[in-house]
Design an enzyme around this catalytic site. Structure first.
Site, PDB file in Angstrom:
ATOM      1  N   ASP A  67      22.380 -18.372  70.435  1.00  0.00           N
ATOM      2  CA  ASP A  67      21.405 -19.467  70.468  1.00  0.00           C
ATOM      3  C   ASP A  67      21.720 -20.449  71.599  1.00  0.00           C
ATOM      4  O   ASP A  67      22.751 -20.327  72.268  1.00  0.00           O
ATOM      5  CB  ASP A  67      21.370 -20.201  69.109  1.00  0.00           C
ATOM      6  N   ASN A 136      24.486 -25.411  55.439  1.00  0.00           N
ATOM      7  CA  ASN A 136      23.223 -25.207  54.716  1.00  0.00           C
ATOM      8  C   ASN A 136      22.812 -23.729  54.684  1.00  0.00           C
ATOM      9  O   ASN A 136      21.683 -23.408  54.340  1.00  0.00           O
ATOM     10  CB  ASN A 136      22.100 -26.062  55.327  1.00  0.00           C
ATOM     11  N   HIS A 138      22.639 -21.651  57.289  1.00  0.00           N
ATOM     12  CA  HIS A 138      21.998 -21.083  58.488  1.00  0.00           C
ATOM     13  C   HIS A 138      22.939 -20.138  59.230  1.00  0.00           C
ATOM     14  O   HIS A 138      24.159 -20.319  59.212  1.00  0.00           O
ATOM     15  CB  HIS A 138      21.433 -22.171  59.421  1.00  0.00           C
ATOM     16  N   GLU A 143      17.384 -21.969  60.369  1.00  0.00           N
ATOM     17  CA  GLU A 143      17.516 -22.937  59.290  1.00  0.00           C
ATOM     18  C   GLU A 143      16.832 -22.407  58.025  1.00  0.00           C
ATOM     19  O   GLU A 143      16.055 -21.450  58.084  1.00  0.00           O
ATOM     20  CB  GLU A 143      16.857 -24.265  59.714  1.00  0.00           C
TER      21      GLU A 143
HETATM   22  C1  GLP Z   1      26.066 -24.028  64.715  1.00  0.00           C
HETATM   23  C2  GLP Z   1      25.679 -22.762  65.493  1.00  0.00           C
HETATM   24  C3  GLP Z   1      25.934 -21.538  64.673  1.00  0.00           C
HETATM   25  C4  GLP Z   1      27.198 -21.766  63.885  1.00  0.00           C
HETATM   26  C5  GLP Z   1      26.949 -22.805  62.817  1.00  0.00           C
HETATM   27  C6  GLP Z   1      28.223 -23.280  62.155  1.00  0.00           C
HETATM   28  O1  GLP Z   1      25.360 -25.118  65.011  1.00  0.00           O
HETATM   29  N1  GLP Z   1      24.409 -22.709  66.095  1.00  0.00           N
HETATM   30  O2  GLP Z   1      26.006 -20.407  65.507  1.00  0.00           O
HETATM   31  O3  GLP Z   1      27.621 -20.578  63.279  1.00  0.00           O
HETATM   32  O4  GLP Z   1      26.169 -23.852  63.314  1.00  0.00           O
HETATM   33  O5  GLP Z   1      28.917 -24.124  63.015  1.00  0.00           O
HETATM   34  P1  GLP Z   1      30.465 -24.317  62.986  1.00  0.00           P
HETATM   35  O6  GLP Z   1      31.070 -22.981  63.262  1.00  0.00           O
HETATM   36  O7  GLP Z   1      30.781 -25.305  64.077  1.00  0.00           O
HETATM   37  O8  GLP Z   1      30.820 -24.827  61.628  1.00  0.00           O
END
Ligand code: GLP
Length: 261
Positions: A67, A136, A138, A143
């Site tokens: 992303d 959440n 995702h 989302e």
């Molecule tokens: C982010 C990314 C995801 C990631 C998730 C968890 O914003 N877009 O690819 O897996 O949210 O983030 P983190 O690994 O920093 O907890």
């Protein structure tokens, strides 16, 4: 789904990295799906150590980021293009020409998203998709209420996701409001998926993904439909799983030929 519960975050990174290394050792031209965020940083660090030691070579591999924010300048240190270059391409010695990030700056983001999925298909698909999960539920930036059939497209970030990612920016208002993300359908097309999660904050999302109903309210639950998904979590992230003893038993009693760690 294979669920691997390990004592701590460092072990999660080490074991997930072994899984990725196995794919690249088998196929040096492997196509990797690359997540950003905190979750996979230990994976990349572990792989980078093995590259530095001359044990692994990513120079022929290619990559597609999961992303990107929309509207963030390319050179911004928190654009995912910058993060992927800094945390993945450089330390793993990947060829920058073989690594793509969705173009969140394109004048026509819809066309850029469509072209991104076409490029993944033209590369033969993603051999192994690295994933984290949001609090959440995702995955990528899909989302809650994202369609299980979705492809790479523009999404609006949930307020919780913007708040969670504010730690990367000087001011919470600087967190972009939109993103381009591989869709759940795009992610499900990967030949293999390795998702890592660490800490109590992810426990509810992990439980929803693994043991909850298939539901767009928990986008990670889409992985229940994947034929080859490995979920690697630490004790804290596993703390709400009801079948945790079964997952441990299964992992400890894997036949030798199935083992990678
Ligand atoms: C982010 C990314 C995801 C990631 C998730 C968890 O914003 N877009 O690819 O897996 O949210 O983030 P983190 O690994 O920093 O907890």
């Amino acid at each position: 789904m294979e669920i691997i519960v390990l004592p701590d975050a460092a072990e999660v990174g080490r074991v997930a990295a072994l899984k990725i290394a196995q794919v690249v050792e088998r196929r040096p031209e492997a196509v990797l799906g690359l997540a950003t965020g905190s979750s996979p940083t230990d994976i990349y660090a572990s792989l980078a150590r093995r590259v530095a030691a001359g044990e692994l070579d990513f120079s022929r591999a290619s990559g597609f980021a999961l992303d990107e924010y929309v509207g963030i300048p390319l050179e911004h240190p928190e654009s995912y293009a910058s993060v992927i270059r800094r945390d993945v391409v450089e330390p793993l010695g990947m060829d920058p020409a073989r690594v793509r990030v969705p173009d969140g700056r394109a004048a026509d983001v819809e066309a850029a998203a469509e072209e991104y999925d076409a490029a993944i298909a033209a590369a033969g698909g993603i051999d192994v998709q690295i994933l984290g999960i949001g609090a959440n539920g995702h995955i990528g930036f899909n989302e809650p209420t994202s369609s299980f059939a979705s492809r790479t497209r523009i999404k609006t970030l949930a307020p919780q996701t913007r708040a969670d990612n504010a730690r990367f920016f000087d001011d919470p208002d600087q967190v972009p409001t939109h993103c381009l993300t591989q869709g759940l359908g795009t992610i499900l097309d990967a030949h293999e998926v390795v998702l890592v999660a660490q800490g109590e904050r992810k426990a509810a999302a992990v439980a929803g993904m693994v043991e909850g109903p298939l539901s767009a309210m928990c986008p990670g639950s889409a992985l229940q439909l994947h034929r080859h998904a490995t979920i690697v979590v630490d004790e804290a992230a596993a703390s709400r799983l009801t079948l945790v003893d079964y997952y441990r038993h299964t992992y400890e009693n894997k036949p030798a030929w199935q083992r990678f760690a």
